[in-house]
Every structure is written in C-alpha cells, then in structure tokens.
Write a protein that holds these residues in place. Structure first.
Motif, PDB file in Angstrom:
ATOM      1  N   THR A  23      49.178  58.989  47.123  1.00 40.69           N
ATOM      2  CA  THR A  23      49.077  58.629  45.717  1.00 40.69           C
ATOM      3  C   THR A  23      50.280  57.830  45.223  1.00 40.69           C
ATOM      4  N   GLY A  24      51.453  58.152  45.718  1.00 39.97           N
ATOM      5  CA  GLY A  24      52.656  57.422  45.302  1.00 39.97           C
ATOM      6  C   GLY A  24      52.567  55.944  45.645  1.00 39.97           C
ATOM      7  N   ALA A  25      51.979  55.636  46.796  1.00 40.63           N
ATOM      8  CA  ALA A  25      51.820  54.237  47.210  1.00 40.63           C
ATOM      9  C   ALA A  25      50.857  53.503  46.277  1.00 40.63           C
ATOM     10  N   VAL A  26      49.808  54.207  45.846  1.00 43.28           N
ATOM     11  CA  VAL A  26      48.852  53.592  44.914  1.00 43.28           C
ATOM     12  C   VAL A  26      49.550  53.276  43.592  1.00 43.28           C
ATOM     13  N   LEU A  27      50.348  54.221  43.101  1.00 49.33           N
ATOM     14  CA  LEU A  27      51.066  53.989  41.842  1.00 49.33           C
ATOM     15  C   LEU A  27      52.045  52.823  41.968  1.00 49.33           C
ATOM     16  N   ARG A  28      52.691  52.689  43.128  1.00 56.67           N
ATOM     17  CA  ARG A  28      53.607  51.568  43.328  1.00 56.67           C
ATOM     18  C   ARG A  28      52.837  50.244  43.453  1.00 56.67           C
ATOM     19  N   ALA A  29      51.601  50.290  43.931  1.00 58.60           N
ATOM     20  CA  ALA A  29      50.797  49.073  44.100  1.00 58.60           C
ATOM     21  C   ALA A  29      50.084  48.656  42.813  1.00 58.60           C
ATOM     22  N   LEU A  30      50.000  49.552  41.848  1.00 59.47           N
ATOM     23  CA  LEU A  30      49.244  49.255  40.623  1.00 59.47           C
ATOM     24  C   LEU A  30      49.730  48.022  39.859  1.00 59.47           C
ATOM     25  N   PRO A  31      51.041  47.829  39.646  1.00 59.18           N
ATOM     26  CA  PRO A  31      51.438  46.615  38.905  1.00 59.18           C
ATOM     27  C   PRO A  31      50.952  45.323  39.579  1.00 59.18           C
ATOM     28  N   LEU A  32      51.054  45.264  40.895  1.00 60.99           N
ATOM     29  CA  LEU A  32      50.578  44.073  41.613  1.00 60.99           C
ATOM     30  C   LEU A  32      49.063  43.958  41.513  1.00 60.99           C
ATOM     31  N   ALA A  33      48.360  45.075  41.672  1.00 60.00           N
ATOM     32  CA  ALA A  33      46.895  45.054  41.597  1.00 60.00           C
ATOM     33  C   ALA A  33      46.424  44.623  40.208  1.00 60.00           C
ATOM     34  N   ILE A  34      47.062  45.141  39.174  1.00 57.57           N
ATOM     35  CA  ILE A  34      46.679  44.771  37.801  1.00 57.57           C
ATOM     36  C   ILE A  34      46.984  43.299  37.546  1.00 57.57           C
ATOM     37  N   GLY A  35      48.150  42.852  37.985  1.00 55.24           N
ATOM     38  CA  GLY A  35      48.509  41.439  37.812  1.00 55.24           C
ATOM     39  C   GLY A  35      47.552  40.515  38.542  1.00 55.24           C
ATOM     40  N   LEU A  36      47.206  40.844  39.777  1.00 55.24           N
ATOM     41  CA  LEU A  36      46.265  40.009  40.530  1.00 55.24           C
ATOM     42  C   LEU A  36      44.865  40.050  39.918  1.00 55.24           C
ATOM     43  N   GLY A  37      44.453  41.217  39.425  1.00 54.26           N
ATOM     44  CA  GLY A  37      43.155  41.321  38.758  1.00 54.26           C
ATOM     45  C   GLY A  37      43.093  40.477  37.495  1.00 54.26           C
ATOM     46  N   LEU A  38      44.166  40.502  36.714  1.00 54.90           N
ATOM     47  CA  LEU A  38      44.235  39.680  35.508  1.00 54.90           C
ATOM     48  C   LEU A  38      44.227  38.202  35.873  1.00 54.90           C
ATOM     49  N   LEU A  39      44.989  37.851  36.893  1.00 55.93           N
ATOM     50  CA  LEU A  39      45.036  36.460  37.341  1.00 55.93           C
ATOM     51  C   LEU A  39      43.657  35.989  37.799  1.00 55.93           C
ATOM     52  N   ALA A  40      42.946  36.828  38.537  1.00 56.18           N
ATOM     53  CA  ALA A  40      41.587  36.471  38.975  1.00 56.18           C
ATOM     54  C   ALA A  40      40.676  36.246  37.773  1.00 56.18           C
ATOM     55  N   TRP A  41      40.770  37.118  36.771  1.00 53.78           N
ATOM     56  CA  TRP A  41      39.954  36.956  35.571  1.00 53.78           C
ATOM     57  C   TRP A  41      40.304  35.658  34.849  1.00 53.78           C
ATOM     58  N   LEU A  42      41.611  35.382  34.709  1.00 55.56           N
ATOM     59  CA  LEU A  42      42.048  34.169  34.019  1.00 55.56           C
ATOM     60  C   LEU A  42      41.600  32.900  34.733  1.00 55.56           C
ATOM     61  N   VAL A  43      41.593  32.922  36.044  1.00 55.03           N
ATOM     62  CA  VAL A  43      41.269  31.722  36.816  1.00 55.03           C
ATOM     63  C   VAL A  43      39.753  31.540  36.979  1.00 55.03           C
ATOM     64  N   PHE A  44      39.034  32.621  37.243  1.00 56.93           N
ATOM     65  CA  PHE A  44      37.613  32.494  37.588  1.00 56.93           C
ATOM     66  C   PHE A  44      36.646  32.758  36.437  1.00 56.93           C
ATOM     67  N   TRP A  45      36.971  33.640  35.520  1.00 55.47           N
ATOM     68  CA  TRP A  45      36.000  34.064  34.505  1.00 55.47           C
ATOM     69  C   TRP A  45      36.287  33.467  33.131  1.00 55.47           C
ATOM     70  N   HIS A  46      37.515  33.469  32.723  1.00 61.75           N
ATOM     71  CA  HIS A  46      37.924  33.084  31.367  1.00 61.75           C
ATOM     72  C   HIS A  46      37.698  31.607  31.026  1.00 61.75           C
ATOM     73  N   PRO A  47      37.953  30.663  31.932  1.00 62.31           N
ATOM     74  CA  PRO A  47      37.819  29.241  31.563  1.00 62.31           C
ATOM     75  C   PRO A  47      36.390  28.853  31.195  1.00 62.31           C
ATOM     76  N   ARG A  48      36.289  27.974  30.198  1.00 57.82           N
ATOM     77  CA  ARG A  48      34.983  27.475  29.761  1.00 57.82           C
ATOM     78  C   ARG A  48      35.188  26.236  28.896  1.00 57.82           C
ATOM     79  N   VAL A  49      34.110  25.502  28.686  1.00 57.32           N
ATOM     80  CA  VAL A  49      34.119  24.348  27.798  1.00 57.32           C
ATOM     81  C   VAL A  49      33.034  24.599  26.762  1.00 57.32           C
ATOM     82  N   GLU A  50      33.405  24.516  25.487  1.00 58.72           N
ATOM     83  CA  GLU A  50      32.464  24.735  24.391  1.00 58.72           C
ATOM     84  C   GLU A  50      32.312  23.435  23.608  1.00 58.72           C
ATOM     85  N   VAL A  51      31.078  22.985  23.461  1.00 61.79           N
ATOM     86  CA  VAL A  51      30.787  21.760  22.713  1.00 61.79           C
ATOM     87  C   VAL A  51      30.126  22.174  21.408  1.00 61.79           C
TER      88      VAL A  51
END
Length: 190
Positions: A23-51
């Motif tokens: 469990t300690g390893a998971v807690l230490r990995a969480l900041p990286l996992a959350i950051g990478l998850g946010l980055l994936a969302w920002l790069v793949f899901w969030h972008p769009r073009v609205e006309v």
C-alpha cells in the motif's frame, strides 16, 4: 477512447506497484498517476473546436482561444486547423492534419462539395483540407459558416484589426498539473 485507455494503463501500473510493494508504494505512486491521468484527459478528451454565431472557440489543453468572425482573415490546415487573424495564428489541438495513410488513400470523391475558399487559384486543395481529416472536416465547417455570413452581409468588413481575439489560460489544469508535479518531487525526495 485514448483517455480511457490511458487511464486503464495508469491504473494497472499503479495497482501492479501495489501488488509488488504494498500500500505504501501505491500512495507514493499516486501523485504521478494523478498527474498522468490529468495530462491524458487534457491531451485526449478536453480539446475541441466550437463553431457558433459569434465565432470559433478552440479549447486546447492549456489555453482557450475565441476568434470572432470579424477578426478572421484566413483558415489554414497545413499541420492542423489554424485560424489566422491580424493578431496572430491560432492552432486547434483538436483538429490535426491527416496522417500519411489517409493522404495516400484519398480519392477525388472526397473533394466534392468543398467550400471554394478551400481551393487555391488553380483549384487545388491542400492535403490538410481533406474532408476525412480532422483539420479538413472542421475547416470545412468554419469556412462554410464564414462564407454564409459574408454572403448574407452579416460579417462586418474592414474591422479585423480592431476586433480582439480572446485567449485565456486553463488555470485550474495548470495548478493541478503543478500540484501533481510537486507531489512527484516530494515523493522522490522522501
């Protein structure tokens, strides 16, 4: 789909870390996992073009740009959808140009019904304007709306220099990415 696949990989790697080191390893990995998850969302899901009736809004990972119709002077598609104004060139993350395979397999049937502003003086069409490519598809929508406004005299002429382009940074995403990075650094130093 890419976002969900990225999240699945990140969750799997984090879980594997927990199975190996507890469990300690998971807690230490969480900041990286959350950051990478946010980055994936920002790069793949969030972008769009609205006309819209007001103009074109490009939501990119860290910045949103709204180009009013009156400020637009050209639409380009060399590497991605790019809106050109007197104030600068603005690229849409969500509308990249076509890939090599798409260019090689494109046929003449794809070129019918394209707006006249997509063609040059010889009638040729740029590779990025292929309707099957994200850049070409969105550029077609933008150009048709722009032409419609101009033909119906709903577009003021000669005011592009005086019409501001609105940009703003995605501060929440930037702060969350910075916090995730700070968490990774703290974990690495402890």
């Amino acid at each position: 789909m890419s976002t969900i696949a990225s999240w699945a990989v990140i969750a799997g790697l984090t879980a594997a870390r927990g199975f190996e080191d507890g469990t300690g390893a998971v807690l230490r990995a969480l900041p990286l996992a959350i950051g990478l998850g946010l980055l994936a969302w920002l790069v793949f899901w969030h972008p769009r073009v609205e006309v819209s009736d007001e103009g074109v809004t490009m939501v990119n990972p860290l910045r949103t740009v709204t180009v009013p119709w009156a400020a637009l002077i050209n639409v380009e598609t060399q590497y991605s959808l790019t809106l050109v104004t007197p104030h600068g060139r603005y690229r849409a993350w969500a509308a990249p140009g076509p890939g090599r395979h798409q260019v090689l397999t494109a046929g003449n049937d794809e070129l019918t019904g394209m707006p006249r502003t997509a063609r040059d003086a010889r009638g040729a069409v740029a590779i990025g304007d292929l309707p099957g490519a994200p850049s070409g598809h969105v550029a077609g929508i933008v150009r048709r709306r722009w032409e419609h406004l101009a033909e119906n005299e709903q577009l003021p002429i000669g005011v592009a220099d005086d019409t501001p382009v609105v940009t703003h940074w995605n501060r929440v995403a930037i702060v969350l990415l910075a916090l995730a990075l700070l968490g990774v650094v703290v974990v690495a130093l402890t």
